[in-house]
Design an enzyme around this catalytic site. Structure first.
Site, mmCIF file in Angstrom:
data_model
loop_
_atom_site.group_PDB
_atom_site.id
_atom_site.type_symbol
_atom_site.label_atom_id
_atom_site.label_comp_id
_atom_site.label_asym_id
_atom_site.label_seq_id
_atom_site.Cartn_x
_atom_site.Cartn_y
_atom_site.Cartn_z
ATOM 1 N N LEU A 181 3.836 1.911 -4.501
ATOM 2 C CA LEU A 181 3.311 0.599 -4.921
ATOM 3 C C LEU A 181 1.853 0.694 -5.371
ATOM 4 O O LEU A 181 1.358 -0.174 -6.091
ATOM 5 C CB LEU A 181 3.450 -0.421 -3.781
ATOM 6 C CG LEU A 181 4.891 -0.754 -3.368
ATOM 7 C CD1 LEU A 181 4.898 -1.702 -2.176
ATOM 8 C CD2 LEU A 181 5.658 -1.392 -4.521
ATOM 9 N N GLN A 182 1.157 1.774 -4.945
ATOM 10 C CA GLN A 182 -0.251 1.920 -5.331
ATOM 11 C C GLN A 182 -0.413 1.998 -6.848
ATOM 12 O O GLN A 182 -1.446 1.608 -7.390
ATOM 13 C CB GLN A 182 -0.852 3.174 -4.696
ATOM 14 C CG GLN A 182 -1.130 3.014 -3.214
ATOM 15 C CD GLN A 182 -1.606 4.313 -2.592
ATOM 16 O OE1 GLN A 182 -2.216 5.138 -3.245
ATOM 17 N NE2 GLN A 182 -1.296 4.494 -1.320
ATOM 18 N N GLY A 211 0.788 -1.232 0.000
ATOM 19 C CA GLY A 211 0.000 0.000 0.000
ATOM 20 C C GLY A 211 0.816 1.276 0.000
ATOM 21 O O GLY A 211 0.255 2.377 -0.006
ATOM 22 N N GLN A 212 2.152 1.149 -0.004
ATOM 23 C CA GLN A 212 2.971 2.368 -0.020
ATOM 24 C C GLN A 212 2.664 3.160 -1.283
ATOM 25 O O GLN A 212 2.316 2.579 -2.311
ATOM 26 C CB GLN A 212 4.474 2.030 0.013
ATOM 27 C CG GLN A 212 4.965 1.464 1.318
ATOM 28 C CD GLN A 212 4.831 -0.051 1.364
ATOM 29 O OE1 GLN A 212 4.082 -0.646 0.591
ATOM 30 N NE2 GLN A 212 5.525 -0.678 2.289
ATOM 31 N N ASP A 213 2.869 4.460 -1.173
ATOM 32 C CA ASP A 213 2.553 5.378 -2.261
ATOM 33 C C ASP A 213 3.064 4.864 -3.609
ATOM 34 O O ASP A 213 2.335 4.789 -4.592
ATOM 35 C CB ASP A 213 3.201 6.730 -1.928
ATOM 36 C CG ASP A 213 2.351 7.858 -2.428
ATOM 37 O OD1 ASP A 213 1.179 7.591 -2.776
ATOM 38 O OD2 ASP A 213 2.854 8.986 -2.492
#
Ligand code: G3D
Length: 175
Positions: free
Chosen positions: A82-83, A78-80
């Site tokens: 990886l979104q 969910g990291q920026d």
């Protein structure tokens, strides 16, 4: 003869497969939820120590069988940064579980932004959505009505798809 029997066996016992994405910001509890689900639904699965799980970098995969259905879960980071990979999985998905950290009021608007971007994707049109208000074991966390209010202007984008908002505690498996 063998081919016929094996075809019949497959026809009778093959499970229908569904792909379910588990999305949400990092630290929301996605991996904990997946591990808890595998522990609850897989007979011989010896789950890992849930309190030792750290945030997802990349993805985790899990499969459970429920009746005649096989559910394949894809827990995406969910990291920026990886979104931006989430939408690569949308076309394959039959359902989405979106996990919210109910203790993190500070990042609620960030979570709403990611949620809105996700449900705006045409590839997810009509795909059922389960929103989990996680970490309900923590005193003074946000309640489901609090979260519904914060996400209220996303409602038109949810449209007619099936959508349920559910309180949960992934860590213990309680609602
Ligand atoms: P992620 O996969 O969404 O990044 P994780 O999130 O499953 O790695 O969980 C992030 C942190 O939240 C973990 O704590 C985990 O134990 C905690 N957590 C997950 N679900 C719950 C819950 O229901 N209640 C509480 N109290 N905590 C939860 P750490 O300390 O390892 O970062």
């Amino acid at each position: 003869m063998y081919t016929l029997l094996s075809g019949l066996y497959k026809y009778m016992f093959q499970k229908e497969e569904f792909c379910v994405l588990i999305l949400g910001l990092d630290n929301a509890g996605k991996t904990t939820f997946l591990e808890q689900t595998k522990t609850k639904f897989s007979k011989n699965y010896k789950g890992m120590n849930l309190s030792k799980i750290t945030t997802t970098v990349g993805l985790n995969i899990g499969t459970i069988d429920v009746g005649k259905a096989r559910l394949m879960f894809w827990d995406l980071g969910g990291q920026d940064e990886l979104q931006s990979l989430w939408d690569k999985y949308y076309a394959e998905s039959h359902g989405v579980i979106y996990v919210i950290d109910s203790t993190d009021e500070e990042r609620l608007s960030e979570s709403k932004e990611a949620f809105e971007k996700m449900i705006s994707s045409e590839m997810l049109d009509g795909v059922p959505l389960l929103v989990l208000a996680n970490k309900q074991d923590v005193p003074d966390c946000l309640s489901v009505p609090d979260i519904k209010t914060a996400f209220s202007d996303s409602a038109p984008k949810i449209g007619k798809r099936d959508c349920l908002v559910q309180p949960c505690t992934a860590l213990t498996g309680n609602r």
